[in-house]
Write a protein that holds these residues in place. Structure first.
Motif, PDB file in Angstrom:
ATOM      1  N   ARG A  49       0.730  -1.221  -0.010  1.00 40.00           N
ATOM      2  CA  ARG A  49      -0.047   0.105  -0.033  1.00 40.00           C
ATOM      3  C   ARG A  49       0.855   1.289   0.034  1.00 40.00           C
ATOM      4  NH1 ARG A  49      -3.806   0.015   4.820  1.00 40.00           N
ATOM      5  NH2 ARG A  49      -4.872   1.608   3.801  1.00 40.00           N
ATOM      6  N   LEU A  50       2.084   1.192   0.577  1.00 39.91           N
ATOM      7  CA  LEU A  50       3.040   2.463   0.403  1.00 39.91           C
ATOM      8  C   LEU A  50       3.991   2.185  -0.753  1.00 39.91           C
ATOM      9  CD1 LEU A  50       4.301   1.835   4.208  1.00 39.91           C
ATOM     10  CD2 LEU A  50       2.503   3.284   3.065  1.00 39.91           C
ATOM     11  N   THR A  57       6.377   0.106  -4.128  1.00 43.10           N
ATOM     12  CA  THR A  57       7.078  -1.166  -4.437  1.00 43.10           C
ATOM     13  C   THR A  57       7.777  -1.293  -3.053  1.00 43.10           C
ATOM     14  OG1 THR A  57       8.835  -0.109  -5.660  1.00 43.10           O
ATOM     15  CG2 THR A  57       6.794  -0.675  -6.786  1.00 43.10           C
ATOM     16  N   SER A  58       8.579  -2.841  -3.389  1.00 46.51           N
ATOM     17  CA  SER A  58       9.547  -2.850  -2.146  1.00 46.51           C
ATOM     18  C   SER A  58      10.588  -2.130  -2.320  1.00 46.51           C
ATOM     19  CB  SER A  58       9.684  -4.415  -2.246  1.00 46.51           C
ATOM     20  OG  SER A  58      10.200  -4.810  -3.482  1.00 46.51           O
ATOM     21  N   GLU A  59      11.209  -1.769  -3.799  1.00 52.34           N
ATOM     22  CA  GLU A  59      12.260  -0.984  -3.870  1.00 52.34           C
ATOM     23  C   GLU A  59      12.225   0.386  -3.346  1.00 52.34           C
ATOM     24  OE1 GLU A  59      15.198   0.456  -7.561  1.00 52.34           O
ATOM     25  OE2 GLU A  59      13.488  -0.772  -8.113  1.00 52.34           O
ATOM     26  N   GLU A  60      10.866   0.900  -3.764  1.00 49.02           N
ATOM     27  CA  GLU A  60      10.557   2.261  -3.321  1.00 49.02           C
ATOM     28  C   GLU A  60      10.624   2.232  -1.532  1.00 49.02           C
ATOM     29  OE1 GLU A  60       7.780   3.496  -7.054  1.00 49.02           O
ATOM     30  OE2 GLU A  60       7.056   2.774  -5.314  1.00 49.02           O
ATOM     31  N   GLY A  88       6.448  -5.995  -3.268  1.00 45.48           N
ATOM     32  CA  GLY A  88       5.359  -5.364  -2.127  1.00 45.48           C
ATOM     33  C   GLY A  88       5.669  -5.705  -0.626  1.00 45.48           C
ATOM     34  N   TRP A  89       6.865  -6.450  -0.542  1.00 47.89           N
ATOM     35  CA  TRP A  89       7.108  -6.815   0.838  1.00 47.89           C
ATOM     36  C   TRP A  89       8.653  -6.523   0.903  1.00 47.89           C
ATOM     37  CZ3 TRP A  89       4.023  -9.974   3.945  1.00 47.89           C
ATOM     38  CH2 TRP A  89       2.863 -10.515   3.437  1.00 47.89           C
ATOM     39  N   GLU A 139       4.981   8.696   7.829  1.00 46.17           N
ATOM     40  CA  GLU A 139       4.957   9.925   7.083  1.00 46.17           C
ATOM     41  C   GLU A 139       4.689   9.511   5.640  1.00 46.17           C
ATOM     42  OE1 GLU A 139       5.202  13.492   5.590  1.00 46.17           O
ATOM     43  OE2 GLU A 139       5.304  13.183   7.804  1.00 46.17           O
ATOM     44  N   LEU A 140       5.270   8.478   5.006  1.00 51.79           N
ATOM     45  CA  LEU A 140       4.929   7.795   3.789  1.00 51.79           C
ATOM     46  C   LEU A 140       3.606   7.564   3.398  1.00 51.79           C
ATOM     47  CD1 LEU A 140       6.126   7.113   0.862  1.00 51.79           C
ATOM     48  CD2 LEU A 140       6.664   4.756   1.854  1.00 51.79           C
ATOM     49  N   ALA A 141       2.858   7.059   4.485  1.00 51.50           N
ATOM     50  CA  ALA A 141       1.597   6.813   4.343  1.00 51.50           C
ATOM     51  C   ALA A 141       0.652   8.023   4.368  1.00 51.50           C
ATOM     52  CB  ALA A 141       1.015   5.834   5.867  1.00 51.50           C
ATOM     53  N   LYS A 142       1.124   9.017   5.072  1.00 50.83           N
ATOM     54  CA  LYS A 142       0.428  10.363   4.832  1.00 50.83           C
ATOM     55  C   LYS A 142       0.433  10.815   3.628  1.00 50.83           C
ATOM     56  CE  LYS A 142       1.046  11.733   9.715  1.00 50.83           C
ATOM     57  NZ  LYS A 142       1.931  12.725  10.643  1.00 50.83           N
ATOM     58  N   GLN A 143       1.792  10.882   2.929  1.00 48.78           N
ATOM     59  CA  GLN A 143       1.903  11.125   1.592  1.00 48.78           C
ATOM     60  C   GLN A 143       1.060  10.452   0.720  1.00 48.78           C
ATOM     61  OE1 GLN A 143       6.070  11.167   0.540  1.00 48.78           O
ATOM     62  NE2 GLN A 143       6.901  12.121   2.298  1.00 48.78           N
ATOM     63  N   LYS A 144       0.904   9.206   0.931  1.00 50.20           N
ATOM     64  CA  LYS A 144      -0.005   8.434  -0.063  1.00 50.20           C
ATOM     65  C   LYS A 144      -1.546   8.552   0.219  1.00 50.20           C
ATOM     66  CE  LYS A 144       3.369   6.106  -1.941  1.00 50.20           C
ATOM     67  NZ  LYS A 144       3.565   5.766  -3.532  1.00 50.20           N
ATOM     68  N   GLY A 145      -1.774   9.333   1.240  1.00 50.01           N
ATOM     69  CA  GLY A 145      -3.407   9.578   1.700  1.00 50.01           C
ATOM     70  C   GLY A 145      -4.055   8.245   2.439  1.00 50.01           C
TER      71      GLY A 145
END
Length: 407
Positions: A340-341, A343-346, A371-372, A399-405
């Motif tokens: 949800r956040l 790719t695993s690389e990102e 994704g893991w 913080e990343l989750a906030k950016q992703k909404g």
């Protein structure tokens, strides 16, 4: 000059990070350079890294040996008898089958070399090896290095990563020769249940296949889950090579002591090629390994510490927005669903930049790892130091989750 064109095709596509970036933390100097720059590496399956972790009994045995001058000499290429004897005693007690240290056990310079060596006598050009996906990255590469073909067999999160035998059956061909598993599984920490293993072993026996079983993480199983060694199931002893390690359970990764146990008809061949392929394990760490095996206090103490650590990791990381995870069943790892956040690389790159922590991307563990991410939650000797890094990971991903909404 295109020097790679002159190389064996099995090797010419390998990348060590000198010209292109690589995604595996244990390839090239990426992890080392990140650590030198002040980053925290939680991507090496090395308990208590980077803190000192040699038990007192083991230190004493090696220091006494160094002072005697003995470690300047080779041990036997198949492993010093004292170590094979201690390993045979330990394994015999676990699996309920008496092993002969001179017929059923060989010492290897770490379990990675042991894993490749266990496969070498069996694989010919074009042979196919069934490998669960996700699994240890070497499980996918090693067959290729031996001129065979890796055939990934998907495992599914909704099954808690247990085997679906129909997935193995769908991929069976006349060229199938071997099944290669990690048990407990790396990276998922799954302990394959008896029912699941019995089904797999019936499949292996029915189709006259070889099993190579990597049991590097077998020493610490939690929640009362039964651990079944596949070699103990009907028809499996004569067709199974079990690869083990002193690195994960005993926290002695730097000692480079692994071992294989198997039927003596298999072991005769492994003994025959040991000096050519393996060489001898390090003499001073061999003596340390014997001391560790003879110290019955080490594993219980470490199991308690690692049980506490996996709970700490779960309590902190499972409450992170956009992250889903199970509590680890074994060993020193945690396996997090972060799709949800990104790719695993990102996500792994984001953690390096914003938490100053290196973790493992999921994709090297197979297509099912997309994704893991894998985190070596046993890093650092003190729980407080590990918790600090878990909290940094949680804060960055929040913080990343906030950016992703998501929040």
């Amino acid at each position: 000059m295109d020097i790679k064109a002159k190389m064996n095709r099995k090797f010419r596509d390998l990348q060590g990070g000198l010209f292109l970036s690589v995604t595996k933390a244990d390839v090239g100097e990426g992890a080392g350079n990140f650590q030198k720059a002040g980053g925290d590496v939680m991507a090496w399956a090395d308990p208590f890294f980077p803190d000192p972790s040699i038990p007192a009994s083991v230190q004493k045995a090696m220091l006494d040996a160094v002072q005697s001058g003995l470690p300047s000499h080779y041990s036997m290429p198949i492993g010093a008898y004292e170590l094979r004897e201690a390993l045979a005693k330990r394994v015999s007690g676990r699996i309920g089958r008496t092993l002969d240290p001179s017929r059923n056990v060989i010492v290897t310079p770490g379990s990675d070399s042991g894993l490749l060596y266990a496969m070498m006598p069996f694989l010919c050009e074009g042979d196919e090896v069934l490998v669960p996906d996700p699994s240890y990255p070497s499980n996918f590469l090693n067959p290729k290095l031996l001129d065979a073909v890796t055939v990934p067999v998907p495992l599914y999160a909704e099954d808690n990563w247990q085997f679906r035998i129909e997935e193995f059956e769908k991929r069976l061909t006349p060229r199938t020769k071997m099944v290669l598993i990690s048990h407990p599984n790396n990276p998922t920490t799954t302990v394959f249940r008896r029912e699941s293993l019995e089904a797999l072993c019936r499949f292996i026996v029915e189709h006259d296949l070889i099993l190579v079983c990597d049991q590097a993480f077998e020493d610490h199983i939690f929640d009362g889950i039964e651990f079944v060694a596949p070699c103990t199931l009907p028809g499996m002893w004569e067709r199974t090579l079990t690869v083990c390690s002193m690195s994960k359970g005993y926290g002695l990764s730097g000692f480079r002591i692994g071992y294989i146990y198997a039927d003596d008809h298999i072991m005769d061949v492994l003994y025959g090629g040991a000096v050519n392929v393996l060489g001898a394990a390090c003499t001073v760490t061999t003596l340390g390994a014997v001391a560790a095996l003879n110290d019955d206090t080490i594993l219980p103490e470490y199991r308690e510490r690692l049980d506490r650590r996996r709970t700490l990791a779960y309590d902190i990381l499972s409450t992170t927005p956009g992250v889903s995870m199970r509590k680890s069943e074994s060993g020193i790892l945690s396996w997090l669903d972060v799709h949800r956040l990104g790719t695993s690389e990102e996500v792994a790159d984001y953690l390096m930049q914003h938490a100053n922590v290196m973790v493992n991307q999921g994709v090297p563990y197979g297509s099912q790892g997309a994704g893991w991410i894998r985190i070596v939650t046993a890093c650092f000797a003190r729980d407080e130091d590990a918790a600090l890094r878990f909290e940094r990971i949680k804060a960055a991903l929040t913080e990343l989750a906030k950016q992703k909404g998501i929040v």
